[in-house]
Design a protein around this motif. Structure first.
Motif, PDB file in Angstrom:
ATOM      1  N   MET A   1     -13.197   3.019  -4.200  1.00  0.00           N
ATOM      2  CA  MET A   1     -12.636   4.125  -4.800  1.00  0.00           C
ATOM      3  C   MET A   1     -12.078   5.006  -3.212  1.00  0.00           C
ATOM      4  O   MET A   1     -10.805   5.474  -3.331  1.00  0.00           O
ATOM      5  CB  MET A   1     -13.347   5.689  -5.407  1.00  0.00           C
ATOM      6  CG  MET A   1     -14.136   4.347  -7.036  1.00  0.00           C
ATOM      7  SD  MET A   1     -12.447   4.114  -7.996  1.00  0.00           S
ATOM      8  CE  MET A   1     -12.074   5.953  -8.117  1.00  0.00           C
ATOM      9  N   ARG A   2     -13.308   5.087  -2.091  1.00  0.00           N
ATOM     10  CA  ARG A   2     -12.130   5.542  -1.917  1.00  0.00           C
ATOM     11  C   ARG A   2     -11.602   5.527  -0.669  1.00  0.00           C
ATOM     12  O   ARG A   2     -10.660   6.239   0.103  1.00  0.00           O
ATOM     13  CB  ARG A   2     -13.578   5.317  -0.225  1.00  0.00           C
ATOM     14  CG  ARG A   2     -14.063   6.602   1.279  1.00  0.00           C
ATOM     15  CD  ARG A   2     -14.733   5.954   2.121  1.00  0.00           C
ATOM     16  NE  ARG A   2     -14.458   4.408   2.484  1.00  0.00           N
ATOM     17  CZ  ARG A   2     -15.591   3.610   2.221  1.00  0.00           C
ATOM     18  NH1 ARG A   2     -16.459   4.343   1.521  1.00  0.00           N
ATOM     19  NH2 ARG A   2     -15.695   2.224   3.311  1.00  0.00           N
ATOM     20  N   GLU A   3     -11.360   3.880  -0.018  1.00  0.00           N
ATOM     21  CA  GLU A   3      -9.704   3.362  -0.172  1.00  0.00           C
ATOM     22  C   GLU A   3      -8.718   4.099  -0.825  1.00  0.00           C
ATOM     23  O   GLU A   3      -7.582   3.642  -0.506  1.00  0.00           O
ATOM     24  CB  GLU A   3     -10.251   1.780   0.439  1.00  0.00           C
ATOM     25  CG  GLU A   3     -11.349   1.157   1.476  1.00  0.00           C
ATOM     26  CD  GLU A   3     -11.009   1.727   2.679  1.00  0.00           C
ATOM     27  OE1 GLU A   3     -10.057   2.046   3.293  1.00  0.00           O
ATOM     28  OE2 GLU A   3     -11.964   3.141   3.553  1.00  0.00           O
ATOM     29  N   LEU A   4      -9.305   3.343  -2.355  1.00  0.00           N
ATOM     30  CA  LEU A   4      -7.757   3.730  -2.755  1.00  0.00           C
ATOM     31  C   LEU A   4      -7.256   5.828  -2.793  1.00  0.00           C
ATOM     32  O   LEU A   4      -6.348   5.642  -2.136  1.00  0.00           O
ATOM     33  CB  LEU A   4      -8.874   4.091  -4.239  1.00  0.00           C
ATOM     34  CG  LEU A   4      -7.302   4.273  -5.209  1.00  0.00           C
ATOM     35  CD1 LEU A   4      -6.023   2.815  -5.052  1.00  0.00           C
ATOM     36  CD2 LEU A   4      -8.099   4.437  -6.602  1.00  0.00           C
ATOM     37  N   ASP A   5      -8.246   6.398  -2.408  1.00  0.00           N
ATOM     38  CA  ASP A   5      -7.506   8.017  -1.782  1.00  0.00           C
ATOM     39  C   ASP A   5      -6.987   8.018  -0.703  1.00  0.00           C
ATOM     40  O   ASP A   5      -6.251   8.596  -0.366  1.00  0.00           O
ATOM     41  CB  ASP A   5      -8.331   8.626  -2.058  1.00  0.00           C
ATOM     42  CG  ASP A   5      -9.202   8.816  -3.714  1.00  0.00           C
ATOM     43  OD1 ASP A   5      -8.017   8.917  -4.879  1.00  0.00           O
ATOM     44  OD2 ASP A   5     -10.416   9.082  -4.708  1.00  0.00           O
ATOM     45  N   ALA A   6      -8.331   6.995   0.394  1.00  0.00           N
ATOM     46  CA  ALA A   6      -7.801   7.320   2.054  1.00  0.00           C
ATOM     47  C   ALA A   6      -6.285   6.974   1.983  1.00  0.00           C
ATOM     48  O   ALA A   6      -5.533   7.331   2.788  1.00  0.00           O
ATOM     49  CB  ALA A   6      -8.625   6.409   2.780  1.00  0.00           C
ATOM     50  N   ARG A   7      -5.532   5.891   1.410  1.00  0.00           N
ATOM     51  CA  ARG A   7      -4.486   5.609   1.330  1.00  0.00           C
ATOM     52  C   ARG A   7      -3.098   6.068   0.964  1.00  0.00           C
ATOM     53  O   ARG A   7      -2.159   5.500   0.403  1.00  0.00           O
ATOM     54  CB  ARG A   7      -4.383   4.466   0.599  1.00  0.00           C
ATOM     55  CG  ARG A   7      -4.314   2.900   2.409  1.00  0.00           C
ATOM     56  CD  ARG A   7      -4.845   1.791   1.260  1.00  0.00           C
ATOM     57  NE  ARG A   7      -5.200   1.011   2.394  1.00  0.00           N
ATOM     58  CZ  ARG A   7      -6.720   1.032   3.510  1.00  0.00           C
ATOM     59  NH1 ARG A   7      -7.443   1.891   3.239  1.00  0.00           N
ATOM     60  NH2 ARG A   7      -6.702  -0.174   4.734  1.00  0.00           N
ATOM     61  N   GLY A   8      -4.289   7.303  -0.134  1.00  0.00           N
ATOM     62  CA  GLY A   8      -2.863   7.624  -0.973  1.00  0.00           C
ATOM     63  C   GLY A   8      -2.335   7.227  -2.212  1.00  0.00           C
ATOM     64  O   GLY A   8      -1.256   7.465  -2.980  1.00  0.00           O
ATOM     65  N   LEU A   9      -3.288   6.006  -2.730  1.00  0.00           N
ATOM     66  CA  LEU A   9      -2.578   5.659  -4.484  1.00  0.00           C
ATOM     67  C   LEU A   9      -2.692   6.258  -4.782  1.00  0.00           C
ATOM     68  O   LEU A   9      -2.142   5.261  -6.197  1.00  0.00           O
ATOM     69  CB  LEU A   9      -3.152   4.036  -3.668  1.00  0.00           C
ATOM     70  CG  LEU A   9      -2.483   3.330  -2.850  1.00  0.00           C
ATOM     71  CD1 LEU A   9      -2.887   1.662  -1.793  1.00  0.00           C
ATOM     72  CD2 LEU A   9      -0.841   2.958  -3.443  1.00  0.00           C
ATOM     73  N   ARG A  10      -3.826   6.406  -5.419  1.00  0.00           N
ATOM     74  CA  ARG A  10      -4.181   7.293  -6.723  1.00  0.00           C
ATOM     75  C   ARG A  10      -4.257   7.436  -7.552  1.00  0.00           C
ATOM     76  O   ARG A  10      -3.321   7.288  -8.894  1.00  0.00           O
ATOM     77  CB  ARG A  10      -5.519   8.257  -6.659  1.00  0.00           C
ATOM     78  CG  ARG A  10      -6.281   8.903  -8.131  1.00  0.00           C
ATOM     79  CD  ARG A  10      -6.666   9.780  -8.101  1.00  0.00           C
ATOM     80  NE  ARG A  10      -8.096   9.477  -7.402  1.00  0.00           N
ATOM     81  CZ  ARG A  10      -9.776   9.641  -8.030  1.00  0.00           C
ATOM     82  NH1 ARG A  10      -9.471   9.424  -9.212  1.00  0.00           N
ATOM     83  NH2 ARG A  10     -10.595   9.353  -6.917  1.00  0.00           N
ATOM     84  N   ALA A  11      -2.940   8.999  -7.398  1.00  0.00           N
ATOM     85  CA  ALA A  11      -1.328   9.116  -8.070  1.00  0.00           C
ATOM     86  C   ALA A  11      -0.288   7.663  -8.366  1.00  0.00           C
ATOM     87  O   ALA A  11      -0.160   7.620 -10.600  1.00  0.00           O
ATOM     88  CB  ALA A  11      -1.014  10.387  -7.919  1.00  0.00           C
TER      89      ALA A  11
ATOM     90  N   SER B   1       0.813  -1.295   0.243  1.00  0.00           N
ATOM     91  CA  SER B   1       0.261   0.209  -0.238  1.00  0.00           C
ATOM     92  C   SER B   1       0.776   1.398  -0.041  1.00  0.00           C
ATOM     93  O   SER B   1      -0.036   2.473   0.474  1.00  0.00           O
ATOM     94  CB  SER B   1      -0.888  -0.112   0.909  1.00  0.00           C
ATOM     95  OG  SER B   1       0.013  -0.574   2.132  1.00  0.00           O
ATOM     96  N   ASP B   2       2.395   0.702  -0.532  1.00  0.00           N
ATOM     97  CA  ASP B   2       3.043   1.934  -0.438  1.00  0.00           C
ATOM     98  C   ASP B   2       2.880   3.045  -2.070  1.00  0.00           C
ATOM     99  O   ASP B   2       3.807   2.555  -2.074  1.00  0.00           O
ATOM    100  CB  ASP B   2       4.651   1.499   0.335  1.00  0.00           C
ATOM    101  CG  ASP B   2       5.309   2.606   0.381  1.00  0.00           C
ATOM    102  OD1 ASP B   2       5.056   3.919  -0.393  1.00  0.00           O
ATOM    103  OD2 ASP B   2       6.714   2.572   0.722  1.00  0.00           O
ATOM    104  N   PRO B   3       2.746   3.969  -2.233  1.00  0.00           N
ATOM    105  CA  PRO B   3       2.787   4.269  -3.408  1.00  0.00           C
ATOM    106  C   PRO B   3       4.449   4.949  -3.700  1.00  0.00           C
ATOM    107  O   PRO B   3       4.506   4.231  -5.428  1.00  0.00           O
ATOM    108  CB  PRO B   3       2.300   6.070  -3.572  1.00  0.00           C
ATOM    109  CG  PRO B   3       1.796   5.854  -2.557  1.00  0.00           C
ATOM    110  CD  PRO B   3       2.089   4.742  -1.436  1.00  0.00           C
ATOM    111  N   ALA B   4       5.153   4.975  -2.982  1.00  0.00           N
ATOM    112  CA  ALA B   4       6.815   4.734  -3.794  1.00  0.00           C
ATOM    113  C   ALA B   4       7.125   3.547  -4.185  1.00  0.00           C
ATOM    114  O   ALA B   4       7.771   3.484  -4.906  1.00  0.00           O
ATOM    115  CB  ALA B   4       7.615   4.793  -2.111  1.00  0.00           C
ATOM    116  N   VAL B   5       6.662   2.370  -3.611  1.00  0.00           N
ATOM    117  CA  VAL B   5       7.243   0.884  -4.072  1.00  0.00           C
ATOM    118  C   VAL B   5       6.820   0.555  -5.346  1.00  0.00           C
ATOM    119  O   VAL B   5       6.705  -0.067  -6.271  1.00  0.00           O
ATOM    120  CB  VAL B   5       6.686  -0.415  -2.531  1.00  0.00           C
ATOM    121  CG1 VAL B   5       6.806  -1.550  -3.196  1.00  0.00           C
ATOM    122  CG2 VAL B   5       7.469   0.348  -1.966  1.00  0.00           C
TER     123      VAL B   5
END
Length: 212
Positions: free
Chosen positions: A57-67, A34-38
């Motif tokens: 969609m809510r959980e994706l954004d809550a974890r900062g993964l969208r970008a 769940s780490d965007p850097a990884v």
């Protein structure tokens, strides 16, 4: 460097996906993250999911993964599975929510009034179990997989691409629906390859070796 990153945004048990990919990946590192850097550092990305589209969609954004997902979908070998396919589209009838708009089109629900088999019997929603997948166009991920091979499904909604050229496969269940899509570096399927025995493992193996 992580060879394969499986994106974890808190929706669904991802161990079965990871185990299936590890089975075909040889010595290549596979990680659930769940780490965007990884995700950004990975060579290729798998985007699975289970549950309702608004929650996903809510959980994706809550974890900062969208970008990180959008960046991966632009230039890495990218495999969407189930809700991970649906989230790539512009909008879903489930909860009337916008998706990631990576591909043009809608996610729509099976129409109960049309859910009738060829023999006149009623078909249940969700569509659950094994069904035939008919390839709409050649693709490297279909290598070694027969046209009409059976894969495992669990869903009440399906994608309706605005561009027919996106369709990589169709399946019949009351109507003919798009069961896989492909464009450039992206392949996404409504069915679960990790639950689809030999054919599913072959598709995952093809993905590991795919160089779009």
């Amino acid at each position: 460097m992580t060879k394969v990153a499986i994106i974890d945004y808190g929706m669904g048990n991802l161990r079965s996906v990871a185990k299936a990919i590890e089975h075909v990946a040889g010595d290549s590192p596979v990680v659930i993250t769940s780490d965007p850097a990884v995700v950004r550092a990975a060579e290729r990305v798998v985007f699975p999911g289970q549950g309702a589209m608004p929650d996903c969609m809510r959980e994706l954004d809550a974890r900062g993964l969208r970008a990180a997902v959008l960046e991966a979908a632009r230039d890495k070998p990218f495999l969407g599975i189930c809700i991970g396919q649906q989230m790539l589209f512009e909008h879903s009838e489930e909860g009337d929510v916008p998706g990631l708009a990576v591909m043009p089109g809608e996610v729509v629900r099976f129409d109960d009034a049309r859910m009738v088999a060829a023999d006149g019997s009623r078909l249940k929603v969700p569509h659950m179990g094994w069904n035939e997948v008919w390839q709409a166009a050649p693709h490297p991920l279909w290598e070694g997989i027969g046209d009409g091979e059976r894969f495992y499904f669990v869903h009440s909604y399906y994608v309706a691409p605005a561009d027919p050229a996106l369709a990589a496969a169709h399946t019949d269940y009351g109507l003919r629906f798009t069961s896989a899509v492909a464009r450039a570096n992206i392949f996404a399927a409504q069915f679960h390859p990790e639950k689809s025995a030999a054919a599913g493992l072959r598709l995952l193996s093809n993905f590991i070796r795919w160089a779009p």
